[in-house]
Design a protein around this motif. Structure first.
Motif, mmCIF file in Angstrom:
data_model
loop_
_atom_site.group_PDB
_atom_site.id
_atom_site.type_symbol
_atom_site.label_atom_id
_atom_site.label_comp_id
_atom_site.label_asym_id
_atom_site.label_seq_id
_atom_site.Cartn_x
_atom_site.Cartn_y
_atom_site.Cartn_z
ATOM 1 N N ARG A 26 -17.522 -13.137 75.456
ATOM 2 C CA ARG A 26 -17.968 -11.733 75.569
ATOM 3 C C ARG A 26 -17.547 -11.173 76.935
ATOM 4 N NH1 ARG A 26 -22.447 -12.403 73.271
ATOM 5 N NH2 ARG A 26 -23.548 -13.285 75.046
ATOM 6 N N TYR A 27 -17.780 -11.957 77.983
ATOM 7 C CA TYR A 27 -17.376 -11.532 79.324
ATOM 8 C C TYR A 27 -15.864 -11.313 79.379
ATOM 9 C CZ TYR A 27 -15.751 -11.635 84.037
ATOM 10 O OH TYR A 27 -15.072 -11.315 85.184
ATOM 11 N N ALA A 28 -15.099 -12.303 78.925
ATOM 12 C CA ALA A 28 -13.641 -12.227 79.023
ATOM 13 C C ALA A 28 -13.108 -10.972 78.344
ATOM 14 C CB ALA A 28 -13.014 -13.473 78.401
ATOM 15 N N PHE A 29 -13.564 -10.708 77.140
ATOM 16 C CA PHE A 29 -13.064 -9.549 76.411
ATOM 17 C C PHE A 29 -13.555 -8.237 77.025
ATOM 18 C CE2 PHE A 29 -12.778 -12.666 72.727
ATOM 19 C CZ PHE A 29 -11.426 -12.906 72.933
ATOM 20 N N SER A 30 -14.708 -8.263 77.680
ATOM 21 C CA SER A 30 -15.236 -7.037 78.297
ATOM 22 C C SER A 30 -14.423 -6.599 79.519
ATOM 23 C CB SER A 30 -16.705 -7.215 78.702
ATOM 24 O OG SER A 30 -16.814 -8.000 79.879
ATOM 25 N N THR A 31 -13.635 -7.510 80.092
ATOM 26 C CA THR A 31 -12.828 -7.153 81.262
ATOM 27 C C THR A 31 -11.665 -6.240 80.896
ATOM 28 O OG1 THR A 31 -11.273 -9.019 81.101
ATOM 29 C CG2 THR A 31 -13.340 -9.383 82.358
ATOM 30 N N GLY A 32 -11.296 -6.240 79.619
ATOM 31 C CA GLY A 32 -10.141 -5.471 79.184
ATOM 32 C C GLY A 32 -8.818 -6.148 79.498
ATOM 33 N N ARG A 33 -8.863 -7.287 80.171
ATOM 34 C CA ARG A 33 -7.648 -8.013 80.559
ATOM 35 C C ARG A 33 -7.322 -9.166 79.612
ATOM 36 N NH1 ARG A 33 -8.635 -10.082 86.243
ATOM 37 N NH2 ARG A 33 -6.512 -10.813 85.957
ATOM 38 N N VAL A 34 -8.299 -9.550 78.800
ATOM 39 C CA VAL A 34 -8.121 -10.696 77.912
ATOM 40 C C VAL A 34 -7.983 -10.207 76.477
ATOM 41 C CG1 VAL A 34 -9.178 -12.822 77.042
ATOM 42 C CG2 VAL A 34 -9.414 -12.209 79.469
ATOM 43 N N ARG A 35 -6.890 -10.620 75.839
ATOM 44 C CA ARG A 35 -6.657 -10.265 74.442
ATOM 45 C C ARG A 35 -6.892 -11.456 73.506
ATOM 46 N NH1 ARG A 35 -1.988 -8.419 76.795
ATOM 47 N NH2 ARG A 35 -2.010 -6.232 77.348
ATOM 48 N N ARG A 36 -6.672 -12.669 74.055
ATOM 49 C CA ARG A 36 -6.797 -13.866 73.222
ATOM 50 C C ARG A 36 -7.288 -15.017 74.075
ATOM 51 N NH1 ARG A 36 -2.612 -17.739 70.959
ATOM 52 N NH2 ARG A 36 -1.212 -16.750 72.444
ATOM 53 N N ALA A 37 -8.188 -15.832 73.509
ATOM 54 C CA ALA A 37 -8.695 -17.032 74.173
ATOM 55 C C ALA A 37 -8.327 -18.232 73.320
ATOM 56 C CB ALA A 37 -10.208 -16.948 74.356
ATOM 57 N N ILE A 38 -7.859 -19.297 73.975
ATOM 58 C CA ILE A 38 -7.438 -20.498 73.263
ATOM 59 C C ILE A 38 -8.145 -21.724 73.826
ATOM 60 C CG2 ILE A 38 -5.194 -19.522 72.625
ATOM 61 C CD1 ILE A 38 -3.946 -21.189 74.904
ATOM 62 N N ALA A 39 -8.257 -22.739 72.979
ATOM 63 C CA ALA A 39 -8.859 -24.014 73.388
ATOM 64 C C ALA A 39 -8.387 -25.084 72.419
ATOM 65 C CB ALA A 39 -10.380 -23.912 73.385
ATOM 66 N N ASP A 40 -8.605 -26.330 72.786
ATOM 67 C CA ASP A 40 -8.268 -27.423 71.880
ATOM 68 C C ASP A 40 -9.321 -28.504 71.984
ATOM 69 O OD1 ASP A 40 -7.466 -29.436 73.971
ATOM 70 O OD2 ASP A 40 -5.859 -27.991 74.323
ATOM 71 N N THR A 41 -9.315 -29.384 70.994
ATOM 72 C CA THR A 41 -10.254 -30.499 70.974
ATOM 73 C C THR A 41 -9.665 -31.633 70.146
ATOM 74 O OG1 THR A 41 -12.564 -31.129 70.593
ATOM 75 C CG2 THR A 41 -11.555 -29.706 68.939
ATOM 76 N N ALA A 42 -10.150 -32.825 70.395
ATOM 77 C CA ALA A 42 -9.705 -33.994 69.639
ATOM 78 C C ALA A 42 -10.182 -33.901 68.191
ATOM 79 C CB ALA A 42 -10.248 -35.266 70.292
ATOM 80 N N HIS A 43 -9.424 -34.512 67.305
ATOM 81 C CA HIS A 43 -9.788 -34.505 65.876
ATOM 82 C C HIS A 43 -11.198 -35.041 65.642
ATOM 83 C CE1 HIS A 43 -5.942 -33.265 64.196
ATOM 84 N NE2 HIS A 43 -5.358 -34.040 65.095
#
Length: 160
Positions: free
Chosen positions: A110-127
């Protein structure tokens, strides 16, 4: 600082990062299982490469009711030229199953998108890390692909 209903996400200071790396528990408001090995790795990275913009660096997850640090969350740097940020998170074993990771991730997104600078957030995790997969899904992230090691997730900024 980012606040949610039950949590505060506060920047990891240099002094705190040094204490996390050293495992100096005396006088710290840390839950029993914090810092985890991953938290120490993040603190080492923060000391080696301080974030130019603290909100886009490592944050401590603090339970507001106890004031204890129960985990860590954050971005691996500010948004790139395409508005993409990569993130990671984790909570101490005794904090698992309480919804803290999901609540913290929702607050961070929510914070990231509220800055107007973030369009996409990515992450990964083990199977095998089903708990992390569930956290990301509950926070609105979706799996986009996988390889022999990891599952990859992303979410995009909500339409205005």
């Amino acid at each position: 600082m980012i606040e949610t209903e039950r949590l505060r996400l506060q920047p990891l200071t240099r002094e705190q990062a040094e204490q996390v790396v050293a495992g100096e528990r005396a006088g710290q408001a840390w839950s029993a299982g914090y810092p985890r090995e991953d938290d120490q790795d993040v603190a080492r990275m923060a000391l080696a490469h301080p974030a130019a913009e603290p909100p886009f660096g490592p944050l401590q997850i603090v339970a507001r009711d106890s004031g204890l640090v129960v985990g860590g969350i954050g971005f691996f740097g500010p948004p790139d030229a395409d508005g993409v940020v990569e993130l990671g998170y984790g909570v101490a074993p005794e904090a698992e199953g309480r919804g803290y990771a999901t609540e913290a991730l929702r607050g961070l997104l929510r914070y990231a998108f509220s800055t107007g600078r973030v369009r996409r957030a990515i992450a990964d995790t083990a199977h095998g890390n089903v708990g992390s997969q569930r956290v990301m899904e509950k926070a609105g992230m979706r799996q986009t692909r996988s390889d022999d090691r990891l599952r990859y997730y992303e979410t995009t900024a909500p339409a205005a």
